[in-house]
Design a protein around this motif. Structure first.
Motif, PDB file in Angstrom:
ATOM      1  N   SER A 109       0.837  -1.208   0.000  1.00 31.87           N
ATOM      2  CA  SER A 109       0.000   0.000   0.000  1.00 31.87           C
ATOM      3  C   SER A 109       0.866   1.249   0.000  1.00 31.87           C
ATOM      4  CB  SER A 109      -0.916   0.000   1.236  1.00 31.87           C
ATOM      5  OG  SER A 109      -0.164  -0.006   2.435  1.00 31.87           O
ATOM      6  N   ARG A 110       2.077   1.141   0.521  1.00 33.96           N
ATOM      7  CA  ARG A 110       3.002   2.275   0.487  1.00 33.96           C
ATOM      8  C   ARG A 110       3.239   2.739  -0.950  1.00 33.96           C
ATOM      9  NH1 ARG A 110       7.993   0.550   4.502  1.00 33.96           N
ATOM     10  NH2 ARG A 110       7.196   1.572   6.387  1.00 33.96           N
ATOM     11  N   VAL A 111       3.380   1.780  -1.847  1.00 33.72           N
ATOM     12  CA  VAL A 111       3.653   2.104  -3.248  1.00 33.72           C
ATOM     13  C   VAL A 111       2.408   2.661  -3.917  1.00 33.72           C
ATOM     14  CG1 VAL A 111       4.365   1.168  -5.481  1.00 33.72           C
ATOM     15  CG2 VAL A 111       5.471   0.366  -3.379  1.00 33.72           C
ATOM     16  N   THR A 112       1.274   2.037  -3.682  1.00 34.06           N
ATOM     17  CA  THR A 112       0.055   2.452  -4.375  1.00 34.06           C
ATOM     18  C   THR A 112      -0.463   3.805  -3.912  1.00 34.06           C
ATOM     19  OG1 THR A 112      -1.304   1.206  -2.793  1.00 34.06           O
ATOM     20  CG2 THR A 112      -0.629   0.060  -4.801  1.00 34.06           C
ATOM     21  N   GLN A 113      -0.144   4.198  -2.673  1.00 34.71           N
ATOM     22  CA  GLN A 113      -0.660   5.478  -2.177  1.00 34.71           C
ATOM     23  C   GLN A 113       0.410   6.575  -2.111  1.00 34.71           C
ATOM     24  OE1 GLN A 113      -2.266   4.013   1.507  1.00 34.71           O
ATOM     25  NE2 GLN A 113      -0.440   4.474   2.698  1.00 34.71           N
ATOM     26  N   LEU A 114       1.596   6.306  -2.642  1.00 30.44           N
ATOM     27  CA  LEU A 114       2.691   7.274  -2.588  1.00 30.44           C
ATOM     28  C   LEU A 114       2.305   8.625  -3.186  1.00 30.44           C
ATOM     29  CD1 LEU A 114       5.656   8.163  -2.244  1.00 30.44           C
ATOM     30  CD2 LEU A 114       6.163   6.985  -4.402  1.00 30.44           C
ATOM     31  N   LYS A 115       1.822   8.631  -4.406  1.00 28.25           N
ATOM     32  CA  LYS A 115       1.479   9.881  -5.082  1.00 28.25           C
ATOM     33  C   LYS A 115       0.387  10.627  -4.327  1.00 28.25           C
ATOM     34  CE  LYS A 115      -0.182  11.746  -9.502  1.00 28.25           C
ATOM     35  NZ  LYS A 115      -0.666  11.412 -10.882  1.00 28.25           N
ATOM     36  N   ASP A 116      -0.616   9.905  -3.856  1.00 27.28           N
ATOM     37  CA  ASP A 116      -1.734  10.535  -3.152  1.00 27.28           C
ATOM     38  C   ASP A 116      -1.270  11.171  -1.848  1.00 27.28           C
ATOM     39  OD1 ASP A 116      -4.424  11.244  -2.557  1.00 27.28           O
ATOM     40  OD2 ASP A 116      -4.587   9.488  -1.290  1.00 27.28           O
ATOM     41  N   MET A 117      -0.403  10.484  -1.109  1.00 28.80           N
ATOM     42  CA  MET A 117       0.074  11.049   0.155  1.00 28.80           C
ATOM     43  C   MET A 117       0.854  12.335  -0.083  1.00 28.80           C
ATOM     44  SD  MET A 117       1.080   7.950   2.763  1.00 28.80           S
ATOM     45  CE  MET A 117       2.273   7.183   1.684  1.00 28.80           C
ATOM     46  N   ALA A 118       1.726  12.335  -1.071  1.00 27.41           N
ATOM     47  CA  ALA A 118       2.515  13.531  -1.361  1.00 27.41           C
ATOM     48  C   ALA A 118       1.621  14.689  -1.798  1.00 27.41           C
ATOM     49  CB  ALA A 118       3.541  13.221  -2.443  1.00 27.41           C
ATOM     50  N   GLU A 119       0.670  14.404  -2.677  1.00 29.46           N
ATOM     51  CA  GLU A 119      -0.232  15.454  -3.149  1.00 29.46           C
ATOM     52  C   GLU A 119      -1.130  15.967  -2.029  1.00 29.46           C
ATOM     53  OE1 GLU A 119      -2.268  13.672  -6.424  1.00 29.46           O
ATOM     54  OE2 GLU A 119      -0.634  14.103  -7.852  1.00 29.46           O
ATOM     55  N   THR A 120      -1.516  15.081  -1.117  1.00 29.79           N
ATOM     56  CA  THR A 120      -2.377  15.478  -0.001  1.00 29.79           C
ATOM     57  C   THR A 120      -1.642  16.409   0.953  1.00 29.79           C
ATOM     58  OG1 THR A 120      -3.652  13.427  -0.152  1.00 29.79           O
ATOM     59  CG2 THR A 120      -3.763  14.640   1.925  1.00 29.79           C
ATOM     60  N   VAL A 121      -0.378  16.123   1.246  1.00 29.70           N
ATOM     61  CA  VAL A 121       0.407  17.012   2.107  1.00 29.70           C
ATOM     62  C   VAL A 121       0.482  18.405   1.490  1.00 29.70           C
ATOM     63  CG1 VAL A 121       2.709  17.495   3.039  1.00 29.70           C
ATOM     64  CG2 VAL A 121       1.773  15.184   3.181  1.00 29.70           C
ATOM     65  N   ALA A 122       0.760  18.462   0.191  1.00 29.84           N
ATOM     66  CA  ALA A 122       0.854  19.758  -0.488  1.00 29.84           C
ATOM     67  C   ALA A 122      -0.481  20.495  -0.457  1.00 29.84           C
ATOM     68  CB  ALA A 122       1.312  19.554  -1.929  1.00 29.84           C
ATOM     69  N   LYS A 123      -1.562  19.778  -0.714  1.00 30.70           N
ATOM     70  CA  LYS A 123      -2.893  20.392  -0.734  1.00 30.70           C
ATOM     71  C   LYS A 123      -3.296  20.878   0.652  1.00 30.70           C
ATOM     72  CE  LYS A 123      -7.710  19.367  -2.006  1.00 30.70           C
ATOM     73  NZ  LYS A 123      -8.635  18.306  -2.525  1.00 30.70           N
ATOM     74  N   ALA A 124      -3.118  20.043   1.655  1.00 28.24           N
ATOM     75  CA  ALA A 124      -3.502  20.409   3.022  1.00 28.24           C
ATOM     76  C   ALA A 124      -2.662  21.571   3.539  1.00 28.24           C
ATOM     77  CB  ALA A 124      -3.362  19.206   3.945  1.00 28.24           C
ATOM     78  N   LYS A 125      -1.398  21.591   3.165  1.00 24.58           N
ATOM     79  CA  LYS A 125      -0.524  22.693   3.577  1.00 24.58           C
ATOM     80  C   LYS A 125      -0.966  23.995   2.917  1.00 24.58           C
ATOM     81  CE  LYS A 125       4.370  23.843   4.087  1.00 24.58           C
ATOM     82  NZ  LYS A 125       5.753  23.341   4.084  1.00 24.58           N
ATOM     83  N   LYS A 126      -1.269  23.943   1.636  1.00 24.48           N
ATOM     84  CA  LYS A 126      -1.708  25.130   0.902  1.00 24.48           C
ATOM     85  C   LYS A 126      -3.010  25.678   1.455  1.00 24.48           C
ATOM     86  CE  LYS A 126      -2.614  26.767  -3.810  1.00 24.48           C
ATOM     87  NZ  LYS A 126      -2.666  26.377  -5.246  1.00 24.48           N
ATOM     88  N   GLN A 127      -3.897  24.794   1.891  1.00 25.10           N
ATOM     89  CA  GLN A 127      -5.199  25.217   2.412  1.00 25.10           C
ATOM     90  C   GLN A 127      -5.146  25.621   3.896  1.00 25.10           C
ATOM     91  OE1 GLN A 127      -7.925  21.989   1.579  1.00 25.10           O
ATOM     92  NE2 GLN A 127      -8.004  22.429  -0.611  1.00 25.10           N
ATOM     93  N   GLY A 128      -3.974  25.550   4.494  1.00 24.06           N
ATOM     94  CA  GLY A 128      -3.836  25.945   5.896  1.00 24.06           C
ATOM     95  C   GLY A 128      -4.470  24.987   6.881  1.00 24.06           C
ATOM     96  N   LEU A 129      -4.549  23.705   6.518  1.00 21.08           N
ATOM     97  CA  LEU A 129      -5.197  22.712   7.370  1.00 21.08           C
ATOM     98  C   LEU A 129      -4.233  22.067   8.368  1.00 21.08           C
ATOM     99  CD1 LEU A 129      -7.377  20.892   4.673  1.00 21.08           C
ATOM    100  CD2 LEU A 129      -8.060  22.748   6.220  1.00 21.08           C
ATOM    101  N   LEU A 130      -2.940  22.290   8.184  1.00 22.38           N
ATOM    102  CA  LEU A 130      -1.939  21.616   9.003  1.00 22.38           C
ATOM    103  C   LEU A 130      -1.339  22.567  10.033  1.00 22.38           C
ATOM    104  CD1 LEU A 130      -0.155  19.617   6.160  1.00 22.38           C
ATOM    105  CD2 LEU A 130      -2.065  18.886   7.612  1.00 22.38           C
ATOM    106  N   ARG A 131      -1.137  22.066  11.227  1.00 22.06           N
ATOM    107  CA  ARG A 131      -0.607  22.893  12.308  1.00 22.06           C
ATOM    108  C   ARG A 131       0.915  22.906  12.328  1.00 22.06           C
ATOM    109  NH1 ARG A 131      -4.740  21.623  17.335  1.00 22.06           N
ATOM    110  NH2 ARG A 131      -6.583  21.206  16.083  1.00 22.06           N
ATOM    111  N   ALA A 132       1.519  21.782  11.992  1.00 28.52           N
ATOM    112  CA  ALA A 132       2.973  21.719  11.895  1.00 28.52           C
ATOM    113  C   ALA A 132       3.397  22.158  10.493  1.00 28.52           C
ATOM    114  CB  ALA A 132       3.460  20.301  12.179  1.00 28.52           C
ATOM    115  N   ASP A 133       4.696  22.420  10.339  1.00 29.96           N
ATOM    116  CA  ASP A 133       5.259  22.784   9.038  1.00 29.96           C
ATOM    117  C   ASP A 133       5.759  21.495   8.388  1.00 29.96           C
ATOM    118  OD1 ASP A 133       6.021  24.481   7.003  1.00 29.96           O
ATOM    119  OD2 ASP A 133       7.897  25.102   7.965  1.00 29.96           O
ATOM    120  N   HIS A 134       5.101  21.058   7.317  1.00 31.91           N
ATOM    121  CA  HIS A 134       5.364  19.747   6.717  1.00 31.91           C
ATOM    122  C   HIS A 134       6.225  19.824   5.458  1.00 31.91           C
ATOM    123  CE1 HIS A 134       2.368  17.088   8.888  1.00 31.91           C
ATOM    124  NE2 HIS A 134       2.014  18.293   9.303  1.00 31.91           N
TER     125      HIS A 134
END
Length: 380
Positions: A109-134
């Motif tokens: 599952s690490r391989v199959t969800q790699l792209k989604d996890m990376a894109e999600t971090v970028a999206k959540a960071k851009k939208q100000g949803l994350l409290r830590a700096d990722h």
């Protein structure tokens, strides 16, 4: 944003612990003074410790949020937010989310969800949803057939701040003891003895075929794009020599005293696991982080697979290893990883630095996070 004033705090600076006051404006520390203040709006910390926000260079915790159980795939944004809350609650204000680029299993599952996890971090960071700096740490498994193809799209990703060179094949590095490899993966995947034997044979073969050439290709890509690199599970002086020749700056989780000392001699930062520090031993039967710290052969702590371990690891160092002051122990999770990652704006309670701060109270010698501020804003 109105100024933040924190007083009656035991402030852990680079060199000492002082009872005093920290003032913050516009997300930056503007003053660190001895003694308390009666200025209006000052928050009394009741003598609790005030330390810099922890800086985590290697945690695979986010993968657990995306796949909380085998076969269970959680919605992406809630998974990332849940991971972020856990990280901040552990006192981590800067986190390098370690994503596996390749794995020991083709269908992982690490391989199959790699792209989604990376894109999600970028999206959540851009939208100000994350409290830590990722940021992203790409963990490249050299024995994986398509690791180069998987890594290539990330070479120019601005969130990628670290790339580690890994080979988890049995008989070397982390798993010099093949029985430990068998114990770990047979327990993880519930293989029969016959299937485990085939798995060992297959992994050793793919390592022999792919690891060396994939390492050369990925090292060249990292150099071309100016990406910092870490070697993983160095076990011998030869491993360290190879890492140094490749331009690696961090030796992650060296498995022997010999390798750790060689890495320090070569000028590499040595990163060890906080779970190892807390437990006093490696789960793989390798060198103890406490032993290396006592010998001055490590300088960075990482929570690895359990975010809450890093703060506990800091206090374990100070409380259990003679000669390690609290400022030195705190530096292993703040100043030192900041230096290793080239982040000059954080990691220390000092005027001009980013106001990432953590209030810590000891409960029966155990550190408990009470409050966290990221760039001067309370996030926990």
């Amino acid at each position: 944003m109105s100024p933040l004033i924190l007083t009656n705090a035991r402030i852990v600076t680079r060199d000492e612990v002082v009872l005093g006051t920290v003032e913050v404006e516009h997300g930056r520390i503007v003053s660190v003074d001895r003694g308390n203040t009666s200025l209006p709006g000052a928050q009394d910390l009741d003598g609790d410790y005030l330390i810099p926000g922890l800086i985590e260079l290697h945690t695979d915790n986010m993968e657990k949020s995306f796949t909380p159980r085998p076969g269970v795939r959680w919605p992406s944004i809630p998974a990332a937010v849940a991971h972020d809350v856990q990280v901040v609650g552990a006192g981590i204000t800067t986190v390098f989310d370690a994503l596996a680029v390749g794995d020991v299993m083709q269908s992982s599952s690490r391989v199959t969800q790699l792209k989604d996890m990376a894109e999600t971090v970028a999206k959540a960071k851009k939208q100000g949803l994350l409290r830590a700096d990722h940021y992203l740490h790409m963990r490249c498994e050299m024995s994986f057939e398509t690791v180069v193809d998987l890594f290539t799209p990330f070479a120019e990703n601005p969130l990628v701040r670290l790339v580690s060179l890994m080979d988890h094949a049995p008989g070397q590095r982390q798993f010099t003891n093949i029985d430990k490899y068998r114990e770990y993966y047979q327990g993880k995947y519930h293989f029969s003895d016959a299937k485990m034997d085939a798995f060992i044979e297959s992994h050793m073969k793919t390592s022999e075929i792919y690891s060396a050439k994939h390492r050369t290709t990925i090292v060249d890509m990292c150099r071309a794009h100016g990406l910092p690199m870490a070697s993983h599970d160095d076990a011998t002086v030869a491993h360290v020599d190879e890492a140094s020749s490749d331009g690696v700056s961090i030796s992650e989780f060296p498995t022997t005293e010999e390798a750790a000392k060689a890495a320090r001699d070569k000028g590499l930062h040595v990163l060890m696991g906080a779970p190892n520090m807390v437990r006093g031993q490696s789960h793989s039967g390798n060198i103890s982080a406490r032993e290396l710290a006592a010998q001055g052969a490590m300088d960075i702590l990482s929570s690895d697979y359990f975010p809450g371990s890093i703060l506990q690891g800091v206090f374990t160092m100070h409380q259990n290893i003679q000669g390690i002051s609290l400022p030195k122990a705190v530096a292993a999770a703040t100043i030192n990883p900041a230096d290793a990652a080239g982040m000059t704006d954080r990691g220390e309670i000092k005027p001009g630095k980013r106001a990432d701060l953590v209030r810590v109270r000891l409960s029966e010698d155990m550190p408990v996070v009470r409050e966290v501020w990221g760039a001067g804003a309370r996030v926990y």
